[in-house]
Design a protein around this motif. Sequence first.
Motif, PDB file in Angstrom:
ATOM      1  N   ILE A  48      64.808 137.019 143.436  1.00 33.89           N
ATOM      2  CA  ILE A  48      63.701 137.926 143.780  1.00 33.89           C
ATOM      3  C   ILE A  48      64.069 139.390 143.583  1.00 33.89           C
ATOM      4  O   ILE A  48      63.251 140.271 143.847  1.00 33.89           O
ATOM      5  CB  ILE A  48      63.232 137.711 145.233  1.00 33.89           C
ATOM      6  CG1 ILE A  48      64.425 137.728 146.192  1.00 33.89           C
ATOM      7  CG2 ILE A  48      62.445 136.422 145.358  1.00 33.89           C
ATOM      8  CD1 ILE A  48      64.042 137.683 147.656  1.00 33.89           C
ATOM      9  N   PRO A  50      65.239 141.330 140.557  1.00 35.10           N
ATOM     10  CA  PRO A  50      65.590 141.352 139.124  1.00 35.10           C
ATOM     11  C   PRO A  50      66.672 142.348 138.735  1.00 35.10           C
ATOM     12  O   PRO A  50      67.519 142.017 137.884  1.00 35.10           O
ATOM     13  CB  PRO A  50      64.251 141.684 138.447  1.00 35.10           C
ATOM     14  CG  PRO A  50      63.218 141.173 139.399  1.00 35.10           C
ATOM     15  CD  PRO A  50      63.787 141.409 140.771  1.00 35.10           C
ATOM     16  N   HIS A  80      61.342 133.638 141.986  1.00 34.54           N
ATOM     17  CA  HIS A  80      60.455 134.608 141.326  1.00 34.54           C
ATOM     18  C   HIS A  80      59.057 134.036 141.082  1.00 34.54           C
ATOM     19  O   HIS A  80      58.135 134.782 140.745  1.00 34.54           O
ATOM     20  CB  HIS A  80      61.074 135.101 140.008  1.00 34.54           C
ATOM     21  CG  HIS A  80      61.010 134.107 138.880  1.00 34.54           C
ATOM     22  ND1 HIS A  80      62.035 133.248 138.578  1.00 34.54           N
ATOM     23  CD2 HIS A  80      60.026 133.833 137.980  1.00 34.54           C
ATOM     24  CE1 HIS A  80      61.702 132.490 137.552  1.00 34.54           C
ATOM     25  NE2 HIS A  80      60.490 132.821 137.168  1.00 34.54           N
TER      26      HIS A  80
END
Length: 296
Positions: A48, A50, A80
Motif C-alpha cells: 500500500i 508504492p 493495492h
Amino acid sequence: MHLRSTYRGRFAPTPSGPLHLGSLVAALGSFLDARASQGTWLVRIEDIDPPRCPAGAADTILHQLEAFGLLWDGNVTWQHTRDDAYEKALEQLKAAGLAYPCSCSRKQWRDYPTYPGWCRNGVCEPEKPVAWRLRSDLGERPIHWEDRLFGPQTFDPVELGDVVLKRKDGLWAYQLAMVVDDAAQGITDVVRGIDLLDNTPWQRQLQRALGCPEPRYLHLPLIVTPEGQKLSKQNFAPPLADDAVTIRRQLFWALQALDQAPPLELAQATPAEQLAWGIEHWSVSRMAATAQRAAP
C-alpha cells in the motif's frame, strides 16, 4: 501438536526489498504454526506504500518463499487492490466518531513522545492536507491480551497516541489495512516479530470498533546484528540465499533460531524434509520468551 482445523494464518511482507534471515524466521514460524495445526497458511503482499515498493520486489519475495519450501494456500492477496474495503472501514470509524482529520505535521509535535491530539476537536489548519487518525481515547482501553509466547499483555492505547489510518498523501496506513484484511481473510492466528507487539493495542481497538474477530497472537524474537540492530531491509540486511546448499543451511539455522532444536543431520536435508520435521516437532513452549536472537 495442537490441532485447530479452523486455523488460518498468514505471512504479510511489505515488498520493499528481498527477504532476509529475519524475514525467514517470521515466515517459518508462521508457516510451521499453521501446518502443525493442520491449518491454512496464506500470503498477503502489503504493497500500500508504492514509494517503498520497487518494481519486482514482490515477485522476488514469492520466489524466495518457494525456494525455501514455504508454499502457501490459495491466491496471493495484494493490498493495492483493496482500497474500497479500507474506505468502507474508515467511513464506519468516522460515523462512530472514532476517526478524525488531522493537519499536524510530525515536525510540529516533535517535542512530544506521541501525537498530542491537537486536531481531535477540529482541524488546526483546515487549509492544509489532512491525514485521518484513530481516537485512541474513545476506543476500548486498556487493552489486554495473552501473547502465546510472551504471556499477558496490557497497554493503554492513549499512551501510544492516535495512530494514522490514512495518510495526507491519500495512501492507507498499516494499522487499518492490516485489520481489515485479516478480518476479510478469516485470520485466526497472527504470528509475527515482537517489534509489532506494541501495534497490537491499536489493532484490538480497530477490531472492536469494526466488529472484526480478534485473532490469537504469537510474537517471535527478532534477529539482530552483533550491534543489536534488527535485521531489516532499511539497514541493508543481506537477502536470503538462492543456491541449494545455502538455502538448506539458512533454513536449518532458522529452525534453531526458533528454539526447535533440530538434529544436526537435518542441516543437509532438503527444504521439504526440514519442513516436515519442523511441522511434526513444532512447539511454542520450546521457545524462550526473550526478545532477540543473534544473527549467524
